[in-house]
Motif scaffolding. Structure first.
Motif, PDB file in Angstrom:
ATOM      1  N   LEU A  62      10.648  36.118  44.736  1.00 55.99           N
ATOM      2  CA  LEU A  62      11.292  35.436  45.869  1.00 55.99           C
ATOM      3  C   LEU A  62      10.397  35.468  47.105  1.00 55.99           C
ATOM      4  CD1 LEU A  62      14.936  36.753  45.417  1.00 55.99           C
ATOM      5  CD2 LEU A  62      14.040  34.509  44.798  1.00 55.99           C
ATOM      6  N   LEU A  63       9.730  36.594  47.349  1.00 58.60           N
ATOM      7  CA  LEU A  63       8.833  36.678  48.501  1.00 58.60           C
ATOM      8  C   LEU A  63       7.644  35.739  48.342  1.00 58.60           C
ATOM      9  CD1 LEU A  63       8.820  40.544  49.114  1.00 58.60           C
ATOM     10  CD2 LEU A  63       9.906  38.794  50.526  1.00 58.60           C
ATOM     11  N   GLY A  64       7.126  35.642  47.108  1.00 52.62           N
ATOM     12  CA  GLY A  64       6.014  34.733  46.869  1.00 52.62           C
ATOM     13  C   GLY A  64       6.385  33.290  47.113  1.00 52.62           C
ATOM     14  N   VAL A  65       7.577  32.887  46.668  1.00 52.48           N
ATOM     15  CA  VAL A  65       8.043  31.522  46.909  1.00 52.48           C
ATOM     16  C   VAL A  65       8.172  31.262  48.409  1.00 52.48           C
ATOM     17  CG1 VAL A  65      10.013  29.956  46.653  1.00 52.48           C
ATOM     18  CG2 VAL A  65       9.182  31.245  44.691  1.00 52.48           C
ATOM     19  N   GLY A  66       8.792  32.189  49.109  1.00 51.35           N
ATOM     20  CA  GLY A  66       8.981  32.006  50.557  1.00 51.35           C
ATOM     21  C   GLY A  66       7.667  31.923  51.302  1.00 51.35           C
ATOM     22  N   PHE A 101       0.809  41.693  50.033  1.00 48.39           N
ATOM     23  CA  PHE A 101       1.452  42.371  48.901  1.00 48.39           C
ATOM     24  C   PHE A 101       0.474  42.985  47.915  1.00 48.39           C
ATOM     25  CE2 PHE A 101       4.322  38.824  50.114  1.00 48.39           C
ATOM     26  CZ  PHE A 101       5.336  39.595  50.654  1.00 48.39           C
ATOM     27  N   GLY A 102      -0.821  42.846  48.146  1.00 49.49           N
ATOM     28  CA  GLY A 102      -1.764  43.382  47.185  1.00 49.49           C
ATOM     29  C   GLY A 102      -1.851  42.498  45.949  1.00 49.49           C
ATOM     30  N   ARG A 103      -2.351  43.065  44.857  1.00 52.61           N
ATOM     31  CA  ARG A 103      -2.590  42.271  43.644  1.00 52.61           C
ATOM     32  C   ARG A 103      -1.329  42.196  42.784  1.00 52.61           C
ATOM     33  NH1 ARG A 103      -8.187  43.952  40.960  1.00 52.61           N
ATOM     34  NH2 ARG A 103      -7.663  42.060  39.802  1.00 52.61           N
ATOM     35  N   SER A 104      -0.270  41.714  43.387  1.00 51.85           N
ATOM     36  CA  SER A 104       0.992  41.548  42.656  1.00 51.85           C
ATOM     37  C   SER A 104       0.987  40.206  41.954  1.00 51.85           C
ATOM     38  CB  SER A 104       2.169  41.646  43.627  1.00 51.85           C
ATOM     39  OG  SER A 104       3.336  41.153  43.026  1.00 51.85           O
ATOM     40  N   GLY A 105       0.973  40.227  40.621  1.00 52.11           N
ATOM     41  CA  GLY A 105       0.901  38.981  39.864  1.00 52.11           C
ATOM     42  C   GLY A 105       2.059  38.052  40.139  1.00 52.11           C
ATOM     43  N   ALA A 106       3.282  38.605  40.252  1.00 52.83           N
ATOM     44  CA  ALA A 106       4.458  37.764  40.452  1.00 52.83           C
ATOM     45  C   ALA A 106       4.394  37.058  41.796  1.00 52.83           C
ATOM     46  CB  ALA A 106       5.726  38.606  40.348  1.00 52.83           C
ATOM     47  N   ALA A 107       4.118  37.798  42.872  1.00 49.02           N
ATOM     48  CA  ALA A 107       4.091  37.201  44.205  1.00 49.02           C
ATOM     49  C   ALA A 107       2.956  36.202  44.341  1.00 49.02           C
ATOM     50  CB  ALA A 107       3.969  38.305  45.261  1.00 49.02           C
ATOM     51  N   VAL A 108       1.765  36.558  43.870  1.00 47.78           N
ATOM     52  CA  VAL A 108       0.610  35.665  43.983  1.00 47.78           C
ATOM     53  C   VAL A 108       0.832  34.395  43.174  1.00 47.78           C
ATOM     54  CG1 VAL A 108      -1.838  35.414  43.445  1.00 47.78           C
ATOM     55  CG2 VAL A 108      -1.001  37.534  44.453  1.00 47.78           C
ATOM     56  N   GLY A 109       1.317  34.545  41.941  1.00 49.19           N
ATOM     57  CA  GLY A 109       1.558  33.368  41.106  1.00 49.19           C
ATOM     58  C   GLY A 109       2.583  32.420  41.706  1.00 49.19           C
ATOM     59  N   GLN A 110       3.659  32.962  42.243  1.00 47.52           N
ATOM     60  CA  GLN A 110       4.691  32.117  42.827  1.00 47.52           C
ATOM     61  C   GLN A 110       4.216  31.465  44.120  1.00 47.52           C
ATOM     62  OE1 GLN A 110       7.592  31.184  41.515  1.00 47.52           O
ATOM     63  NE2 GLN A 110       7.033  32.320  39.677  1.00 47.52           N
ATOM     64  N   ALA A 111       3.481  32.190  44.941  1.00 49.37           N
ATOM     65  CA  ALA A 111       2.966  31.606  46.179  1.00 49.37           C
ATOM     66  C   ALA A 111       1.992  30.465  45.867  1.00 49.37           C
ATOM     67  CB  ALA A 111       2.283  32.678  47.023  1.00 49.37           C
ATOM     68  N   GLY A 112       1.073  30.716  44.922  1.00 44.77           N
ATOM     69  CA  GLY A 112       0.124  29.667  44.558  1.00 44.77           C
ATOM     70  C   GLY A 112       0.794  28.465  43.914  1.00 44.77           C
TER      71      GLY A 112
END
Length: 365
Positions: A62-66, A101-112
């Motif tokens: 959710l944070l990555g999407v936002g 967030f550092g190297r968080s796969g979930a956040a980075v993937g969703q943001a990208g």
């Protein structure tokens, strides 16, 4: 072991399929999104996350999407659209996520992914931000509901699956050290030491399994009754890791005693073998939920024989084997549920009994 792994894979597969179907149905039929593509994707991403990290992964999602939406909307206002703008925006969204967030796969993937979606489709389709947020929320929540309410894993089965190789290796290598002492084979003791030193990956998997079991008993009402079992396992795990450390010391000192041709009373290898028996008994009794009386009895026998070996006569490294074994048995008693004071007292009493039996001319017990 293979059957247990297959069962776990089957459960996770069913969870993922059910979560994807429910997320699509809620997004499409309940909320009226004609193409809720990202809801099932988010649900599956939550399910396949590592055990113990699913709730954390949903928050990151959710944070990555936002963050992707905020970055893209801000930059599109100044840069407009195009091929270089898309690349620049996506790079900025990922950079911002990595910094925060550092190297968080979930956040980075969703943001990208969100940045790509908005930067490429925004000119043709307006108001994509809200459906993207809703899809992410629906998918993440549905994934958590499936693993917590509809198809929760059995936490004790998770733990037993990943603890089994640790107990098997520990007991097996203690038996190897015992056999090395009995036969005078120094290299056998060295190989046992190497095997005990190589248990790091198994311990990492057990820690992950423990994290997953704690997550299950926290989120799934159907598993709340197993919370005490998981807590007991967690406490025991701390002491078992110390037993592994002391067992490495037993193997190391055994190899040194053999290298220097020190006297090895027959009770010394017997004591190490009894410790191996106690390790196996602890796993069986914990797995069955039974009291650990047999484990404690076997531990006392191991210490009794170690006391006899010391009284019969050992040199420097043989005496170190006895000391390491006594420390290991104390931690094993704590893993079996004893408090520190009682565990230490039982070890002292058993060792003293063993020494006294030699001085009195008694036979091995």
């Amino acid at each position: 072991m293979r059957l247990t792994q297959l069962e776990a894979a089957l459960v996770i597969s069913v969870q993922a399929g059910l979560a994807a179907a429910l997320a699509w149905w809620i997004g499409h039929d309940v909320l009226g999104n004609p193409a809720p593509i990202f809801a099932p994707s988010a649900a599956v991403g939550t399910i396949v996350a590592a055990l113990g990290q699913r709730a954390h992964r949903t928050v990151e999602l959710l944070l990555g999407v936002g963050l992707g939406i905020a970055t893209t909307d801000f930059l599109l206002t100044f840069l407009g659209t195009g091929f270089w703008q898309t690349g620049f925006i996506v790079g900025c969204a990922i950079f911002a996520t990595l910094v925060l967030f550092g190297r968080s796969g979930a956040a980075v993937g969703q943001a990208g992914g969100t940045a790509v979606l908005l930067a490429t489709l925004a000119p043709a389709q307006k108001d994509l931000e809200w459906p993207r947020i809703v899809d992410a929320m629906v998918g993440g929540v549905v994934g958590l509901v499936v693993v917590a309410l509809l198809l929760p894993l059995n936490p004790m089965r998770i733990l037993d699956r990943d603890a089994a190789p640790i107990f098997q290796c520990l007991a097996g290598q203690l038996r190897e050290a015992s056999a090395a002492l009995a036969t005078g084979d120094q290299q056998r003791a060295v190989r046992a030491l190497d095997a005990l030193r190589g248990m790091g990956p198994d311990l990492d998997r057990m820690h992950q399994a423990l994290s997953g079991a704690e997550e299950v008993v926290s989120l799934a009402p159907a598993r709340w009754l197993r919370r005490q079992d998981v807590e007991r396992f967690a406490r025991a795990t701390e002491h078992v890791e110390r037993v592994i450390e002391h067992s490495r010391g037993v193997a190391r000192r055994s190899a040194m005693a053999l290298q220097y041709d020190e006297p090895i009373p027959a009770d010394l290898p017997a004591s190490v073998g009894q410790l191996a028996d106690a390790v196996e008994l602890l796993r069986r009794e914990h797995r069955a939920g039974r009291p650990t009386e047999r484990t404690r009895h076997t531990v006392r026998n191991a210490v009794y024989k170690a006391g006899r070996a010391r009284a019969l006569g050992v040199d420097e490294f043989g005496d170190a084997v006895v000391t390491q074994l006594r420390t290991a048995t104390s931690d094993l008693l704590r893993a079996a549920g004893c408090d520190p004071t009682s565990a230490n007292q039982e070890v002292r009493d058993a060792a003293q009994h063993g020494e006294d039996s030699v001085r009195a001319g008694g036979t091995p017990g």
